[in-house]
Design a protein around this motif. Structure first.
Motif, PDB file in Angstrom:
ATOM      1  N   GLN A  42      91.477  93.949 -37.939  1.00 52.47           N
ATOM      2  CA  GLN A  42      92.197  93.290 -36.852  1.00 52.47           C
ATOM      3  C   GLN A  42      92.611  91.864 -37.220  1.00 52.47           C
ATOM      4  O   GLN A  42      92.358  90.898 -36.498  1.00 52.47           O
ATOM      5  CB  GLN A  42      91.362  93.313 -35.570  1.00 52.47           C
ATOM      6  CG  GLN A  42      91.228  94.692 -34.955  1.00 52.47           C
ATOM      7  CD  GLN A  42      92.521  95.232 -34.337  1.00 52.47           C
ATOM      8  OE1 GLN A  42      93.521  94.517 -34.219  1.00 52.47           O
ATOM      9  NE2 GLN A  42      92.521  96.496 -33.963  1.00 52.47           N
ATOM     10  N   GLY A  43      93.285  91.754 -38.369  1.00 49.29           N
ATOM     11  CA  GLY A  43      93.797  90.453 -38.787  1.00 49.29           C
ATOM     12  C   GLY A  43      92.694  89.457 -39.097  1.00 49.29           C
ATOM     13  O   GLY A  43      92.884  88.256 -38.923  1.00 49.29           O
ATOM     14  N   ASN A  77      92.956  89.732 -33.774  1.00 51.06           N
ATOM     15  CA  ASN A  77      93.468  90.520 -32.655  1.00 51.06           C
ATOM     16  C   ASN A  77      92.325  90.895 -31.714  1.00 51.06           C
ATOM     17  O   ASN A  77      91.856  92.034 -31.701  1.00 51.06           O
ATOM     18  CB  ASN A  77      94.169  91.776 -33.179  1.00 51.06           C
ATOM     19  CG  ASN A  77      95.260  91.442 -34.165  1.00 51.06           C
ATOM     20  OD1 ASN A  77      96.010  90.487 -33.988  1.00 51.06           O
ATOM     21  ND2 ASN A  77      95.340  92.208 -35.236  1.00 51.06           N
ATOM     22  N   SER A  78      91.896  89.952 -30.918  1.00 52.43           N
ATOM     23  CA  SER A  78      90.725  90.156 -30.067  1.00 52.43           C
ATOM     24  C   SER A  78      90.935  91.277 -29.065  1.00 52.43           C
ATOM     25  O   SER A  78      89.970  91.915 -28.642  1.00 52.43           O
ATOM     26  CB  SER A  78      90.363  88.858 -29.349  1.00 52.43           C
ATOM     27  OG  SER A  78      91.495  88.290 -28.718  1.00 52.43           O
ATOM     28  N   HIS A 111      96.009  95.503 -31.203  1.00 55.50           N
ATOM     29  CA  HIS A 111      97.420  95.283 -31.533  1.00 55.50           C
ATOM     30  C   HIS A 111      98.295  95.365 -30.285  1.00 55.50           C
ATOM     31  O   HIS A 111      98.155  96.273 -29.469  1.00 55.50           O
ATOM     32  CB  HIS A 111      97.881  96.295 -32.576  1.00 55.50           C
ATOM     33  CG  HIS A 111      97.202  96.140 -33.899  1.00 55.50           C
ATOM     34  ND1 HIS A 111      97.541  95.153 -34.796  1.00 55.50           N
ATOM     35  CD2 HIS A 111      96.172  96.821 -34.461  1.00 55.50           C
ATOM     36  CE1 HIS A 111      96.767  95.239 -35.858  1.00 55.50           C
ATOM     37  NE2 HIS A 111      95.929  96.244 -35.679  1.00 55.50           N
ATOM     38  N   SER A 112      99.187  94.398 -30.150  1.00 52.92           N
ATOM     39  CA  SER A 112     100.190  94.358 -29.080  1.00 52.92           C
ATOM     40  C   SER A 112      99.610  94.620 -27.688  1.00 52.92           C
ATOM     41  O   SER A 112     100.072  95.511 -26.974  1.00 52.92           O
ATOM     42  CB  SER A 112     101.312  95.371 -29.374  1.00 52.92           C
ATOM     43  OG  SER A 112     101.946  95.069 -30.591  1.00 52.92           O
ATOM     44  N   ALA A 148      94.925  86.166 -29.774  1.00 51.01           N
ATOM     45  CA  ALA A 148      95.000  87.629 -29.888  1.00 51.01           C
ATOM     46  C   ALA A 148      96.144  88.088 -30.785  1.00 51.01           C
ATOM     47  O   ALA A 148      96.739  89.137 -30.555  1.00 51.01           O
ATOM     48  CB  ALA A 148      95.113  88.273 -28.509  1.00 51.01           C
ATOM     49  N   GLY A 149      96.469  87.301 -31.805  1.00 59.76           N
ATOM     50  CA  GLY A 149      97.490  87.719 -32.756  1.00 59.76           C
ATOM     51  C   GLY A 149      98.617  86.730 -32.957  1.00 59.76           C
ATOM     52  O   GLY A 149      99.414  86.882 -33.882  1.00 59.76           O
ATOM     53  N   ALA A 158      88.660  95.203 -32.701  1.00 56.70           N
ATOM     54  CA  ALA A 158      89.104  94.611 -31.440  1.00 56.70           C
ATOM     55  C   ALA A 158      87.925  94.584 -30.479  1.00 56.70           C
ATOM     56  O   ALA A 158      87.070  95.469 -30.494  1.00 56.70           O
ATOM     57  CB  ALA A 158      90.244  95.439 -30.854  1.00 56.70           C
TER      58      ALA A 158
END
Length: 396
Positions: free
Chosen positions: A43-44, A48-49, A52-53, A252-253, A372
């Protein structure tokens, strides 16, 4: 879609990457240019808590970008005010400065501590950090980091960061002199292999800092925003730091970070700190959406349930394969391998068919897991089943 090798050559080479391009993601899953799906346990790098998206973040950014994108940091904007209020109301800090990356937030923390030392400690400037720590890739944060070999990169390094040993209070005390202004640490050393500072050590650092009139800085770029099962990792030990940095999961991203400080430490004068995008309303709106989701009823309870599930599952795999156990806090965990086949497991996991698995091996004998925070129980079970399958494949 074909892999664009010519296009890839236009990118500066900074790391070895596999020949795949991710084109979409949702929750715990990514899809590459060929249509293959991957269960993402990176998750990056804990960025990305919400996976994704996440819809709440997408909606908040779309609405804010259609309203106001950048009025200039010379003026107030409402999303940055709203996010700062939320951080202050849920922490021991009184002031927040928003930045774009964890390294930038840490650079700001270093500057703030040295400014405080000029005002209150006759120019004291040294900040005690720790061997194997990681604080970023700017010159100052690389110098602050204790990553092996970094003392020889981009020399000369920034002076003033003596290194102690994590969980060894005597090693910290031995470095304190009249030029010392602060102690800075990650509550869990992530890049070092997910090594938590003990509660007793954190409490001892607070006492040592108070005794010598030093600032205590917690780098929560990786551990903050629910990652360890509390909103901030310092809460586990019950201490009150003077400065905290946030990054990764706070957006978150998207590029968002924060430098947080208590009122009596917030000594920047006008012009000391700034940045073209600090407090950008679109990024801050994303941060508000993230914050509200993380603090919604039951969210952190679910994080801790998944953390227990992952911990117990990794411990069972370790016992089955004769490994050295697992460790970590919340949903930042590591499996300690009994041999140096971490990279081979990472590659085999990615190449798994028909669906892949994304893992991280910060050390050859260790796998790190950063799913996540809203990962499901079924996805954790899937990870554990696939990991056992991959160990059979790699180890024969």
């Amino acid at each position: 879609m074909e892999f664009d090798r010519a296009g890839v050559r236009a990118l500066m080479e900074i790391t070895q990457r596999p020949e795949l391009v991710f084109v979409r993601g949702q929750g715990s899953w990514l899809e590459d240019h060929s249509g293959k799906r991957y269960l993402d346990m990176i998750q990056g790098w804990a960025v990305n808590s919400l996976g994704h998206s996440p819809l709440s973040v997408v909606k908040a950014m779309a609405e804010q970008s259609a309203t106001l994108m950048n009025p200039s940091p010379a003026f107030y904007n409402q999303p940055s005010i709203e996010l700062a209020k939320r951080i202050v109301q849920n922490s021991c800090f009184d002031r927040v400065f928003f930045a774009n990356s964890g390294a930038e937030a840490n650079e700001g923390a270093i500057k703030l501590a040295r400014k405080w030392g000029q005002i209150h400690k006759e120019g004291a400037y040294k900040i005690i950090t720790f061997n194997h720590s990681f604080h970023g890739r700017t010159l100052a944060t690389m110098s602050a980091s204790g990553k092996p070999g970094w003392d020889r990169l981009f020399a000369p390094q920034v002076e003033g960061f003596p290194k102690a040993e994590l969980n060894d209070l005597d090693s910290v005390a031995a470095l304190i002199d009249n030029s010392t202004v602060a102690i800075m640490l990650e509550p869990v050393q992530g890049e070092a292999g997910v090594i938590p500072a003990t509660d007793e050590f954190m409490q001892g650092l607070r006492e040592l800092a108070d005794q010598h009139k030093l600032l205590l800085i917690v780098d929560e770029v990786q551990t903050g925003m629910g990652r360890t099962g509390t909103l901030f990792a310092y809460e586990h030990s019950g201490i009150r730091p003077d400065i905290m940095t946030l990054g990764k999961g706070i957006g978150a991203g998207v590029p968002l970070a924060a430098l947080c400080a208590r009122e009596e430490v917030s000594c920047f004068q006008h012009g000391d700190q700034g940045g073209t995008y600090n407090g950008n309303p679109v990024m801050a709106a994303a941060g508000v959406a993230v914050f509200d989701e993380l603090t919604s009823p039951g969210f952190l309870t679910a994080v801790n349930a998944r953390a227990q599930q992952l911990s117990e599952g990794l411990e069972a795999i370790s016992a089955k394969w004769g490994m050295h156990g697992e460790r970590g806090t919340g949903l930042l965990r590591a499996l300690m391998l009994d041999q140096d086949d971490g990279p081979a497991l990472v590659n085999a996991a990615r190449e798994r068919s028909p669906e892949g698995l994304l893992l991280n091996a910060p050390r050859p004998n260790l796998l790190r897991f950063m799913p996540a925070l809203n990962v499901t129980a079924e996805e954790v079970d899937l990870l554990l089943a696939w990991l056992d399958e991959l160990l059979t494949q790699v180890r024969g």
